[in-house]
Write a protein that holds these residues in place. Structure first.
Motif, PDB file in Angstrom:
ATOM      1  N   UNK A   3     -26.858 -20.896-128.803  1.00 51.62           N
ATOM      2  CA  UNK A   3     -27.603 -21.300-130.015  1.00 51.62           C
ATOM      3  C   UNK A   3     -29.003 -21.093-129.105  1.00 51.62           C
ATOM      4  N   UNK A   4     -30.129 -20.888-130.194  1.00 53.95           N
ATOM      5  CA  UNK A   4     -31.508 -20.582-129.646  1.00 53.95           C
ATOM      6  C   UNK A   4     -32.333 -20.801-130.813  1.00 53.95           C
ATOM      7  N   UNK A  18     -22.035 -18.208-132.253  1.00 49.86           N
ATOM      8  CA  UNK A  18     -20.705 -18.305-132.418  1.00 49.86           C
ATOM      9  C   UNK A  18     -20.183 -19.028-133.499  1.00 49.86           C
ATOM     10  N   UNK A  19     -19.351 -18.251-134.324  1.00 43.84           N
ATOM     11  CA  UNK A  19     -18.818 -18.899-135.446  1.00 43.84           C
ATOM     12  C   UNK A  19     -18.129 -20.309-135.150  1.00 43.84           C
ATOM     13  N   UNK A  20     -18.583 -21.237-136.127  1.00 38.28           N
ATOM     14  CA  UNK A  20     -17.949 -22.417-136.008  1.00 38.28           C
ATOM     15  C   UNK A  20     -18.986 -23.609-135.381  1.00 38.28           C
ATOM     16  N   UNK A  21     -19.861 -23.046-134.818  1.00 41.21           N
ATOM     17  CA  UNK A  21     -20.973 -23.751-134.179  1.00 41.21           C
ATOM     18  C   UNK A  21     -22.100 -23.890-135.087  1.00 41.21           C
ATOM     19  N   UNK A  49     -25.212 -18.031-142.698  1.00 39.21           N
ATOM     20  CA  UNK A  49     -25.007 -19.319-142.771  1.00 39.21           C
ATOM     21  C   UNK A  49     -23.862 -20.000-143.535  1.00 39.21           C
ATOM     22  N   UNK A  50     -23.112 -20.961-142.877  1.00 41.78           N
ATOM     23  CA  UNK A  50     -22.131 -21.533-143.411  1.00 41.78           C
ATOM     24  C   UNK A  50     -22.603 -22.645-144.226  1.00 41.78           C
ATOM     25  N   UNK A 103     -25.556 -23.382-139.391  1.00 44.73           N
ATOM     26  CA  UNK A 103     -24.029 -23.468-139.114  1.00 44.73           C
ATOM     27  C   UNK A 103     -23.473 -22.085-139.106  1.00 44.73           C
ATOM     28  N   UNK A 104     -22.955 -21.697-138.217  1.00 47.38           N
ATOM     29  CA  UNK A 104     -22.446 -20.107-138.121  1.00 47.38           C
ATOM     30  C   UNK A 104     -21.358 -19.798-138.934  1.00 47.38           C
TER      31      UNK A 104
END
Length: 126
Positions: A3-4, A18-21, A49-50, A103-104
């Motif tokens: 994340x950043x 990272x997907x799910x993060x 974005x999720x 959300x990735x």
């Protein structure tokens, strides 16, 4: 690093690789109340974005309130402007801060803002 956040060309960008993060960002507000006719205006661009909230306000209610969902955003990587009628979305009383979340779904997921303003009038086309 998964994340950043970065400030580039006058915009703040939140990224998650990272997907799910996910990642959250909070911006304190001063002297803002969710009265009828008050709009939160955002110029943003987003990609991958999720689901989840796009904008959450800590208002006069204890838990705060989602006022804009990710599903309402264009997620094509291009700049868009949206005006959120805070009272119509259920925000009440004084607001102390605005939150956004990334959300990735696919890497990289990101949202950028180059304008976040509170105004009594929605801009044309928003």
């Amino acid at each position: 690093m998964t994340r950043s956040w970065a400030s580039e060309d006058g915009a703040v960008t939140l990224r998650v690789w990272e997907p799910g993060k996910g990642m959250k960002f909070e911006l304190p507000l001063r002297d803002v109340t969710a009265e009828t006719g008050i709009y939160l205006v955002l110029r943003y661009r987003a990609l991958n974005l999720a689901g989840g909230y796009a904008i959450w306000v800590y208002d006069g209610s204890a838990p705060g309130k989602e006022v804009l969902n990710v599903g309402e955003l264009a997620r094509d990587g291009q700049w868009h402007t949206v005006a959120v009628d805070l009272a119509a979305r259920g925000a009440r009383g004084g607001m102390r801060s605005v939150l956004t979340e990334v959300q990735c779904r696919e890497e990289p997921a990101w949202i950028s803002f180059d304008l976040l303003d509170v105004t009594d009038e929605a801009p044309p086309g928003a």
